[in-house]
Write a protein that holds these residues in place. Structure first.
Motif, mmCIF file in Angstrom:
data_model
loop_
_atom_site.group_PDB
_atom_site.id
_atom_site.type_symbol
_atom_site.label_atom_id
_atom_site.label_comp_id
_atom_site.label_asym_id
_atom_site.label_seq_id
_atom_site.Cartn_x
_atom_site.Cartn_y
_atom_site.Cartn_z
ATOM 1 N N ARG A 53 4.894 -2.976 5.368
ATOM 2 C CA ARG A 53 4.907 -2.852 7.290
ATOM 3 C C ARG A 53 3.659 -2.538 7.241
ATOM 4 O O ARG A 53 3.437 -0.748 6.401
ATOM 5 C CB ARG A 53 5.654 -2.572 7.375
ATOM 6 N N VAL A 54 1.612 -2.852 6.949
ATOM 7 C CA VAL A 54 0.968 -1.447 6.390
ATOM 8 C C VAL A 54 0.269 -1.460 8.552
ATOM 9 O O VAL A 54 0.355 -2.374 8.917
ATOM 10 C CB VAL A 54 0.062 -1.956 5.740
ATOM 11 N N GLU A 55 0.032 -0.060 8.602
ATOM 12 C CA GLU A 55 -0.339 0.373 10.262
ATOM 13 C C GLU A 55 -1.452 0.886 9.487
ATOM 14 O O GLU A 55 -1.902 1.632 9.043
ATOM 15 C CB GLU A 55 0.470 1.143 10.562
ATOM 16 N N ILE A 56 -3.104 0.541 10.209
ATOM 17 C CA ILE A 56 -3.655 0.096 10.387
ATOM 18 C C ILE A 56 -4.751 1.124 11.315
ATOM 19 O O ILE A 56 -4.596 0.368 11.961
ATOM 20 C CB ILE A 56 -5.559 -0.091 9.810
ATOM 21 N N GLU A 57 -4.859 2.596 11.527
ATOM 22 C CA GLU A 57 -5.486 3.391 13.426
ATOM 23 C C GLU A 57 -6.895 2.713 12.641
ATOM 24 O O GLU A 57 -7.778 3.838 11.464
ATOM 25 C CB GLU A 57 -5.383 4.403 13.272
ATOM 26 N N ASP A 74 1.674 10.493 2.893
ATOM 27 C CA ASP A 74 1.565 9.036 2.451
ATOM 28 C C ASP A 74 1.021 8.485 1.491
ATOM 29 O O ASP A 74 -0.548 8.003 1.901
ATOM 30 C CB ASP A 74 1.542 7.569 3.840
ATOM 31 N N ASN A 103 3.705 12.109 -3.322
ATOM 32 C CA ASN A 103 3.588 13.496 -2.278
ATOM 33 C C ASN A 103 4.157 14.279 -2.938
ATOM 34 O O ASN A 103 5.714 13.796 -3.050
ATOM 35 C CB ASN A 103 4.204 12.025 -1.296
ATOM 36 N N SER A 122 -6.851 6.082 9.545
ATOM 37 C CA SER A 122 -5.274 6.331 8.992
ATOM 38 C C SER A 122 -5.300 4.675 8.417
ATOM 39 O O SER A 122 -4.749 4.361 9.080
ATOM 40 C CB SER A 122 -4.147 6.576 10.211
ATOM 41 N N VAL A 123 -4.410 4.323 7.440
ATOM 42 C CA VAL A 123 -3.362 4.049 6.727
ATOM 43 C C VAL A 123 -2.438 4.396 6.603
ATOM 44 O O VAL A 123 -2.022 5.203 5.802
ATOM 45 C CB VAL A 123 -3.976 2.945 5.673
ATOM 46 N N ARG A 124 -0.990 3.390 7.503
ATOM 47 C CA ARG A 124 0.430 4.087 6.337
ATOM 48 C C ARG A 124 0.960 2.244 6.022
ATOM 49 O O ARG A 124 0.821 1.626 6.966
ATOM 50 C CB ARG A 124 0.718 4.688 7.678
ATOM 51 N N ILE A 125 1.568 2.435 4.909
ATOM 52 C CA ILE A 125 2.540 1.513 4.598
ATOM 53 C C ILE A 125 3.769 1.654 4.091
ATOM 54 O O ILE A 125 4.600 2.838 3.904
ATOM 55 C CB ILE A 125 2.031 1.349 2.831
ATOM 56 N N GLY A 126 4.578 1.019 4.965
ATOM 57 C CA GLY A 126 5.844 1.117 5.079
ATOM 58 C C GLY A 126 6.857 -0.125 4.560
ATOM 59 O O GLY A 126 5.717 -1.110 4.432
#
Lengths: 92, 92, 92, 92
Positions: free
Chosen positions: C42-46, D16, A70, D36-40
Motif C-alpha cells: 500500500r503506497v500513500e502519496i501526498e 520510511d 532506517n 511524501s511517499v509512504r510504503i506499507g
C-alpha cells in the motif's frame, strides 16, 4: 564489474511479524526444530564503472544510510560480491 | 547453533520497480555510476538443535520452496552462515 | 491536501508465498476458517499543492506504472483518500 | 464471501527509506509536487465461511496483532471489503 550487496535486517530487539508468521507455519510442513526466522531485505547494487572497490563500498554505505535502511529500527551490512562467484567479504 | 541464510531475488528478467526507484533516486544524492539496483529478501533461519549442517540446508531448501519464494518469478540461494562471524559458504 | 493511495497486489494467478506462510500459521493461533491470505503493498502519496484531484490521480498512475508496480506480475488500484476521514473512492 | 483488508503502515514518526527512495526518484519522471511517499503492506484475508462480519473483523484484528504488524513501529487499519465492488468501510 563488481556488485555490492547490502543486507538490511530489523534490529534483533525489534519484533518481526513476517518472520514469525513463517516460523509458525513450519510445523504444518513438518519442520519442528527452527527457533527463529527473520526476514529482511537484500539489495544488490551494480556499479557501472571500474571504480576502486573501497570507493564502491563507501558509496554503497551512503546509499544504504539515505535510501535503504532506517537506522532506528534496522541494521545493515555491506559487502563486495565477486561477480564470478560465491565468495563474499563481509564488513559491517 | 548454526544459521541458514536464504536469499530470494526476482529472476533477472523480471522488472524490479522498487530497485528501479532507488536507482532513479541516486543522482539526487550525488551517485551517478550505478547501473542497477535490485531488491530482494534475506531470510535468516536459526535451527534450535545441533542437526547436521547438510540436514539443515535440506530443510531450509524445503522451507524456501514452500513458504519463501515463488519459483515462477524468483530465484533463491541457500547458504550456511557461521554464527561467530563473517564467512558464508554459498550453494545454489 | 489530498492523499492518493496506490494498492499493488500480485496478480491472482501468481503464487504469494508470504501470504501462504501467514495462512499456514493461522491454525496455531486458533483461526481455522481463512481460505486465502495475499500480501501486497500500500503506497500513500501526498501531493504538496492543491492540484486538481483528477490530475493527482493521473500522476499517481504514472508513478505506479514507472516506479511502484511490475505490470507482468502485479495489478494496482489507485484511489483518492480524503484526508479527513475514512471514505475512499476506488478506481481501477 | 467477504474479504477483510488489513493495511499496515509504519507509524508516522518512523522514517520510511523505501518511500523516501520513491519520492526522490520522482523528479526524474517529471513529477515535482509530491511531498511524501509512504510504503506499507496491504493484506487481503478471505474467510471461507459465512461468518458474521463483525466476527471476521475480530479475527482479522487478532491475526494482525499476532502475525502482520509490529505495534512498536507500525499501525494497522482493518476494514471489510465487499467482494462485489469498490466500497470499503474503514474502522481503525
Amino acid at each position: 564489474m563488481a556488485r555490492v550487496v547490502v543486507d538490511v535486517m530489523l534490529k534483533p530487539e525489534i519484533l518481526d511479524p513476517q518472520g514469525q508468521a513463517v516460523a509458525n507455519a513450519l510445523p504444518r510442513i513438518g519442520v519442528d526444530d527452527v527457533s527463529s526466522v527473520r526476514i529482511g531485505r537484500r539489495v544488490e547494487i551494480e556499479f557501472a564503472d571500474d571504480a576502486d572497490p573501497q570507493d564502491q563500498l563507501d558509496r554503497a554505505r551512503e546509499i544504504a544510510d539515505k535510501l535503504l535502511a532506517n537506522p532506528v529500527i534496522e541494521d545493515f551490512t555491506i559487502r563486495l560480491a565477486e561477480t564470478g562467484g560465491d565468495r563474499e567479504d563481509a564488513l559491517t
